[in-house]
Every structure is written in structure tokens, then in C-alpha cells.
Write an enzyme that holds these catalytic residues in place. Structure first.
Site, PDB file in Angstrom:
ATOM      1  N   ASP A 119      79.900  74.103  46.702  1.00  0.00           N
ATOM      2  CA  ASP A 119      78.930  74.530  45.711  1.00  0.00           C
ATOM      3  C   ASP A 119      79.696  74.762  44.411  1.00  0.00           C
ATOM      4  OD1 ASP A 119      75.951  76.606  46.030  1.00  0.00           O
ATOM      5  OD2 ASP A 119      76.686  75.382  44.369  1.00  0.00           O
TER       6      ASP A 119
HETATM    7  C1  GLC Z   1      74.182  76.107  42.173  1.00  0.00           C
HETATM    8  C2  GLC Z   1      73.505  76.279  43.521  1.00  0.00           C
HETATM    9  C3  GLC Z   1      73.370  74.993  44.290  1.00  0.00           C
HETATM   10  C4  GLC Z   1      73.178  73.859  43.300  1.00  0.00           C
HETATM   11  C5  GLC Z   1      74.489  73.698  42.554  1.00  0.00           C
HETATM   12  C6  GLC Z   1      74.406  72.600  41.487  1.00  0.00           C
HETATM   13  O1  GLC Z   1      75.023  77.202  41.933  1.00  0.00           O
HETATM   14  O2  GLC Z   1      74.052  77.249  44.407  1.00  0.00           O
HETATM   15  O3  GLC Z   1      72.257  75.150  45.186  1.00  0.00           O
HETATM   16  O4  GLC Z   1      72.855  72.673  43.993  1.00  0.00           O
HETATM   17  O5  GLC Z   1      74.913  74.912  41.955  1.00  0.00           O
HETATM   18  O6  GLC Z   1      73.511  72.993  40.485  1.00  0.00           O
END
Ligand code: GLC
Length: 739
Positions: A269
Site C-alpha cells: 500500500d
Molecule cells: C491508499 C489506500 C489504498 C489505495 C492506495 C492507492 O492509501 O490505503 O486502498 O488503493 O493508497 O491510492
């Protein structure tokens, strides 16, 4: 089990061909080019800067490129200017629609309609791929049993069976055209794993899930999504039992690769690799890079630790280049399977043709209709009969709030295309009803003065019926937007009471990203429709439901607590040794000076009792359904047989309607205690007035398996209860035995 593969021989040939192409390409890559593939960045700087980095092979994937023309420009830098011409993988959070926005995933789960959810994901993929997106960070599969957690809005709720069905449907929809179909986008099973159990419902917080809980509750939706072909997995922010998922080798390698045989790609993430330093799990970003690659992370989203440290770690002998090669293989495999090497560019004219089509809007409208849950309908007030009304007041801060209605994670949804309830009722009934409108509050948190509330009561008394649209602004749920108190915000409770004082029939619609604690508000409305941020077409859907052109069929995907203090409260709980009986003395019935005793005590709250306000699976209709006692084809089964269960369902009312018929079981005695009920299957059944039908289920006994005391997955012999019912608390059970 190899993800993303189908059984056909041609698919095997394709896979072999892809593996050969990967081997050949990898053999020519420098270590810098390999590391470049593992580097995912968001759009930054100027196009020139970005193209220069791409042409140097420093970037493998980009997120948040929103202009189709830019996608081709950046892709050209990768394919035509970099040494090996490896295409970029363009990613985006397409969570519940791209331009045509569907209800938030929690609302989609309330439909209990996997086919419709698959259609919605297919539509999202067609729209998003036209903009150059070929990878979406969806489905979110986090089992969510704490509505204080803002990301429950993105989840399919509290139940593994429902979440499995929803997640698999989304994967099929996103990747439906066949991975190399230009309208397909790679799905991403996230957040791996256990993120929904964040302590205190506070985002990014620690979780403390045992392996048994992970295997019985939190992992099954991921296993199902991967078996449906999900091409990628995203690691979660939380540390579980002190180990951040992004550095959890047991999770990402021992389980995902070795036990499940997964051959897709694992991405972190956002910055979660770098955050292992903040967690106190890595000493510095170099250590974080080492721990992430050792755990089994293929691609680093936005922490730069792979770009900064992997080469030196390999040269220092602390990371084996084979680990990097494996990561690059997984990344290249996704790009080959998506057909990006053969078709890297997009037709920039396509997006205008495929977005907001009649079909897309109709599907979004149907999803919004099926996602609304009727929680109260005193005196069968709903559906309203327009022919018997002269006037209607449409009121509340969410009656005409195009952006709020879309809900969280709608980067690419355009509020200008939202059809609000006010717009819908004016369009459909403006020629025969006097329609008043008063938002009263500009937004859901706004405090109202007694004078404003009194004025509203006076105004409302001049109409034949009040349609009150309240709830949460979109920003009050979603990532990092958690609440410690779930009561209606601002003066919305007072607004309901003011509407009640008008003496006129009140229909309340709550648009929210989560369950709210509305127990004390129910008396102030005759009818209550709960619409989890219903998306672009929420207005027409809700007006059709209110006036009876559509009939509510939604069922709650998550338990509604009486108060925030009751949380966690969910249906699939353990019995405990002292279960509540329902006859407990509550706080107002407890005598002053009552003597303390531990005899006859049970598990409940003095000030909230035991049961929820509304249970999982609950939802009313404009008719009533009667369930006979479930029938089984026999009483004794072996663990490899299938239980044939059936139940006569009757529509006792005057309207055709759809019921979500739910099959629950209870394993009475296990090597570890088992939930009092577990959903194992469900079916949407539409019956005409007075019609009866035998609804049949085939339940393989293997679905009764769980990880017990010896941490082996098996069906344990013994007695089971089986219900076929309209929610997780009703119905009569039938007994069967597994020998
Ligand atoms: C965010 C979220 C994740 C998302 C990623 C890209 O922090 O936790 O669900 O897909 O970053 O935006």
C-alpha cells in the site's frame, strides 16, 4: 492453484509462451532496469521529467494519470524510448465505478446480487480502461465489524461468505473480458490482511488476529478472489500481532505463494514499505527494503525504498538477486497477461463513447435501487401514492448534494452527472405534485438554531408528506475518516424531531458510508430507507422506491449497533458460557442499592442490552414473506456429501417483490467454539403476490470446514443447525448430523 489461469490447454500454451517471454526479457535486463520495474510512483513533476525517468527504465507503474493523452505520451516513453521497451502499468483506485459511480461497496453488498456487482465492475473496467487505466486497486476484501472504521464504506461488510461473493464478482467484472482484452483491468485483492480489525476502529491501527481467526474469517475472501483470477494483491498498513503485513514473510510467501500457489503480483500500500520504519519494524529505509523483498513484496508503491536500496543490498550480498528476479517476473507476468507488450496504447476517442451510456446509468440505477435497505415502514406508509398527494416537501442536506451522494473514493466520478433525489422527483412528479425544497442545513454537520428548526416544522406542516434526506457527507467516511461516536452529526436528529412535530407523514432517507446509531431517532420517522451513498443514479432509484415504481430488496451487510459503546457487535459471534437471554434487567430497571451477585449473570450491557438495533441480513419490503421450516434430503451426511436443503417461501402481500433468502448453519460443538450462526449461501427470489416457491440450496458439507484446535481445515463430525431465513436472527432451524 495458479491464479489468473484457466484450465483450457490454449491458456496453458499462452502461459508457457508468456513464461518464455519473461525469461528472455529478464535475461537481458540490467539490475537497474529490474529495480525500475518494482518502482510504482504517482504522477509527479512535468511530463518531460517523468518521460525522462521512464525512458531510463526507472519506473514500472504509475498511478493517478488521469488524461488518456498523457497515458499514451508516458507509455511511448516506456515503449519507444527505454532500452527494452517494457510498457508501464497504469493504475487507479476505481473502487465503485469510474465515471458512472455505483453505490459504495458497502451498499453494493446490501444487494446480495453478485451478478449485478459483476456487471458494475465490468462497466467500471470498460470506462476506466478507455482512460488508460489497466489496474484497479479493488476489490477491497477487508472483513469489517467495526462501523467506527471509516473504510467500512469500501468493504462488503462483516461476513466472509458475502464478502467472498462480492469480491469474486468484482474480479470477474474487472478482468472479465479476458486479461488481454483491452477493456480488462487487473484486479487487486486488498488489503492483505486483517486491516478491518484495526483496534478501536481507528484507521492504520494495530490488529491482534490469531492465525485461526485469519484462516476462518479474514483470509477466505482473499483466497476466493485469487481463485477467481485476481492478478494482484495489496499489502495492508496494519501490523498484526506486531508484524506489519508489508514485512510479513509468513503471509506473503509461506501462505500466499507456497500454500496457495499464487503467481500474481504483490504491491505494497502507499508508502507502507517505508512506514515499517515508523512502525519500528525496520531500523531505516534500507532495512525496510530488505524486509519487504524478503517477505515477498514485488512492487513498492511510493516509498522509493526499492529504488534507493535494492542495488546496494544485492551488491552487499544481503539480498539475493533471485529475490529481485522473482519480483520482476511477477510484475512482467501481469503486463504480458494484460497484453500491454502487444497493445500498449489506448484509443483516446473511446472514453467519450463508453462513459455514461444508457446501459451504464441503468445498471447504476438498478444497483442503487437494490442497495437501499428499508428499515422501518410504520403503517405501511411506503410506497407513497402520488395520486393521493397534492404536495411533498423534499428536505435535508443530502436531498440535493451531488458530490456527497457519490460517497468516498470517487476520484473520477463527476458530480455534474449525479441525479439527486430532488432532481429526480421534480423530473418524475413535478407535473402533478407541488414539490417544495428546503435543505435546512447546508451540510450534515451544520448546527441549526431552535428558530431554524421551528421554522422548518411550520414549513413542513404545509405539505402532505415530508421526504427528509440526511446522513453523512462523503468525507465523513473512507480512509482515515473514523468516528468515535456514530450518532447523526450536526442537528440532524433535531431535524427529524422537527419534521415529526409537523404532524405530517415523514419518510427519512439516510445516505451514509457506515451504520449510524439511530435508535433514538426511529420514533421521529414513519419510514426509513438506508441508502449507503448510492452513487450517480441514487436520486431516481430512491424516488422510484419511495413511490413504489421499485420495491426495496436490500439487506444489511453489517450489523447496526444500538450505541457506539456496543461495538464490536456482529451476528457471527461465539455463544460464550453465559449468553444473554433477553430477560436481563437494563439500567433503568436495576433497583438502586441492588445487591451485587454473580449468580445468573449473562453477557450484555446494562445500558444497551445485548441485541443489535438491526441484525445482519435484515431488510423490509413492501410485502411480507413467510418461510416454512427448512427441509433436508436426509438427516445424516458424510463430510464429502452435499446437503440438499429447501424451504417454501411465500409472498403474503399484494406486491411482487424480491427476497434475499439466506442459508445459515451452526456447528453446535467443535474442537474450538463456533459462531452461533454462519451465512453459507443466499439467493434473490422474486415472487408475485400470493406466490409460493420451494427455494433450494446445495450445500457441500465441505463448506462446513474450519480450522480447529489442530489448525487443520476439516469438517468435524457432530450436530448442526440449519436455517433458511430472511435475516441472521429469524427463522426456524432444522438439525442434521455430520458423521
Ligand atoms: C491508499 C489506500 C489504498 C489505495 C492506495 C492507492 O492509501 O490505503 O486502498 O488503493 O493508497 O491510492
Amino acid at each position: 492453484m495458479m491464479a489468473c489461469q484457466t484450465d483450457s490447454a490454449s491458456s496453458d500454451a499462452t502461459d508457457r509462451q508468456i513464461e518464455n517471454r519473461i525469461d528472455e526479457l529478464l535475461s537481458r535486463m540490467t539490475i537497474e532496469e529490474k529495480i525500475g520495474q518494482t518502482n510504482q510512483l504517482t504522477l509527479y513533476g512535468t511530463t518531460e521529467e517523468l518521460c525522462a525517468a521512464i525512458s531510463r527504465g526507472e519506473i514500472g507503474s504509475l498511478l493517478n494519470v488521469i488524461d488518456p493523452a498523457d497515458v499514451n505520451t508516458l507509455q511511448r516513453a516506456a515503449v519507444e524510448q527505454s532500452r527494452l521497451g517494457i510498457p508501464l502499468l497504469i493504475a487507479r483506485d476505481v473502487i465503485h465505478g469510474y465515471r458512472t459511480v455505483f453505490p459504495i461497496p458497502l451498499g453494493q453488498a446490501a444487494t446480495f446480487d453478485p451478478e449485478l456487482i459483476e456487471q458494475g465492475a465490468r462497466i467500471a473496467a470498460v470506462e476506466a480502461s478507455a482512460a488508460g487505466v489497466r489496474w484497479t486497486f479493488s476489490p477491497m476484501l477487508d472483513i469489517s465489524r467495526d462501523p467506527r472504521w471509516g473504510r467500512i464504506a469500501e468493504s462488503s461488510g462483516e461476513d466472509p461468505c458475502l464478502t467472498e461473493a462480492m469480491g469474486a464478482a468484482m474480479v470477474r467484472g474487472y478482468q472479465g473480458g479476458g486479461a488481454d482484452d483491452p477493456t480488462s483491468v487487473a484486479a487487486c485483492a486488498k488489503h492483505f490482511v486483517g486491516y478491518g480489525a484495526s483496534e478501536g476502529g481507528r484507521d492504520y491501527n494495530s490488529t491482534s488476529l490469531t492465525e485461526r481467526q485469519l484462516r476462518n474469517i479474514y483470509l477466505p475472501p482473499f483466497r476466493s478472489a485469487l481463485q477467481s483470477g485476481a492478478m494482484t494483491v495489496m499489502t495492508s498498513f496494519n501490523d498484526n500481532d506486531g508484524i506489519p503485513s508489508t514485512g510479513n514473510k509468513w503471509l506473503l510467501t509461506d501462505l500466499l505463494r507456497n500454500e496457495w500457489g499464487y503467481d500474481g503480483m504483490v504491491v505494497t500500500d502507499w508508502n507502507s514499505a517505508g512506514e515499517m520504519v515508523t512502525h519500528g519494524f525496520a531500523a531505516d529505509t534500507r532495512d525496510a527494503a530488505r524486509k519487504a523483498i524478503a517477505a515477498g513484496v514485488d512492487m513498492d508503491m511510493m516509498s522509493h525504498v526499492y529504488a534507493q536500496h535494492l542495488k546496494e543490498l544485492i551488491e552487499a550480498g544481503e539480498v539475493d538477486e533471485k529475490q529481485l528476479d522473482d519480483a520482476v517476473r511477477n510484475i512482467l507476468r501481469v503486463k504480458f497477461r494484460l497484453g500491454l507488450f502487444d497493445n500498449p496504447y489506448i484509443d483516446t476517442a473511446r472514453i467519450a463513447r463508453v462513459t455514461y451510456t444508457e446501459e451504464n446509468l441503468a445498471a447504476a440505477r438498478r444497483c442503487a435501487e437494490e442497495s437501499a435497505v428499508l428499515l422501518r415502514n410504520e403503517g405501511d406508509l411506503l410506497p407513497l401514492d402520488a395520486s393521493k398527494l397534492r404536495s411533498v416537501l423534499v428536505a435535508g442536506p443530502l436531498a440535493d448534494a451531488p458530490a456527497e451522494q457519490l460517497g468516498t473514493w470517487t476520484f473520477d466520478g463527476e458530480p455534474s452527472h449525479t441525479v439527486t433525489p430532488l432532481a429526480a422527483i421534480r423530473a418524475q412528479y413535478g407535473d402533478r405534485l407541488r414539490i417544495g425544497f428546503d435543505a435546512v442545513a447546508d451540510y450534515s454537520r451544520q448546527r441549526l438554531s431552535p428558530a431554524q428548526l421551528a421554522a422548518f416544522t411550520t414549513e413542513a406542516s404545509r405539505y402532505d408528506a415530508i421526504l427528509l434526506f440526511i446522513g453523512e457527507e462523503a468525507i465523513l467516511s473512507g480512509e482515515a475518516h473514523c468516528l468515535a461516536d456514530l450518532d447523526l452529526k450536526g442537528s440532524q436528529s433535531e431535524l427529524m424531531a422537527a419534521a415529526r412535530r409537523s404532524g405530517k407523514p415523514v419518510v427519512t432517507v439516510i445516505m451514509a458510508g457506515r451504520p449510524l446509531t439511530i435508535a433514538r431517532d426511529l420514533a421521529n420517522t414513519d419510514a426509513l430507507l438506508y441508502a449507503f451513498h448510492p452513487g450517480t443514479m441514487g436520486g431516481p432509484a430512491l424516488i422510484d422506491l419511495i413511490f413504489g415504481r421499485a420495491v426495496p430488496s436490500g439487506k444489511l451487510p453489517v450489523t447496526f449497533p444500538v450505541t457506539t459503546g456496543q461495538i464490536p457487535v456482529y451476528y457471527a459471534h461465539h455463544m460464550t458460557g453465559r449468553p444473554a437471554t433477553g430477560n436481563e434487567l437494563l439500567i433503568d430497571q436495576t433497583p438502586v442499592g441492588a445487591g451485587q451477585t454473580s449468580l445468573g449473570c449473562t453477557s450484555y450491557h446494562l445500558d444497551a442490552g445485548f441485541g443489535p438495533l438491526f441484525p445482519f441480513g435484515y431488510g423490509l419490503s413492501y410485502t411480507t414473506f413467510a418461510y416454512d421450516t427448512p427441509q433436508l434430503d436426509k438427516s445424516f451426511y458424510t463430510a464429502d456429501e452435499t446437503i440438499h436443503a429447501s424451504c417454501r417461501l411465500t409472498n403474503n402481500g399484494k406486491r411482487a417483490a424480491t427476497e434475499v433468502v439466506q442459508l445459515y448453519i451452526r456447528d453446535r460443538v467443535g474442537s474450538t467454539v463456533r459462531p452461533v450462526r454462519e451465512l453459507k449461501d443466499f439467493r434473490r427470489v422474486t415472487l408475485r403476490p400470493g406466490e409460493s416457491r420451494i427455494v433450494e440450496f446445495e450445500l457441500p458439507a465441505d463448506r462446513l470446514a474450519f480450522w480447529g484446535l489442530d489448525m487443520q481445515r476439516k469438517v468435524e463430525p457432530g450436530e448442526f443447525d440449519l436455517w433458511i431465513a430472511g435475516d441472521s436472527q429469524s427463522g426456524t432451524s432444522t438439525l442434521f448430523t455430520i458423521q
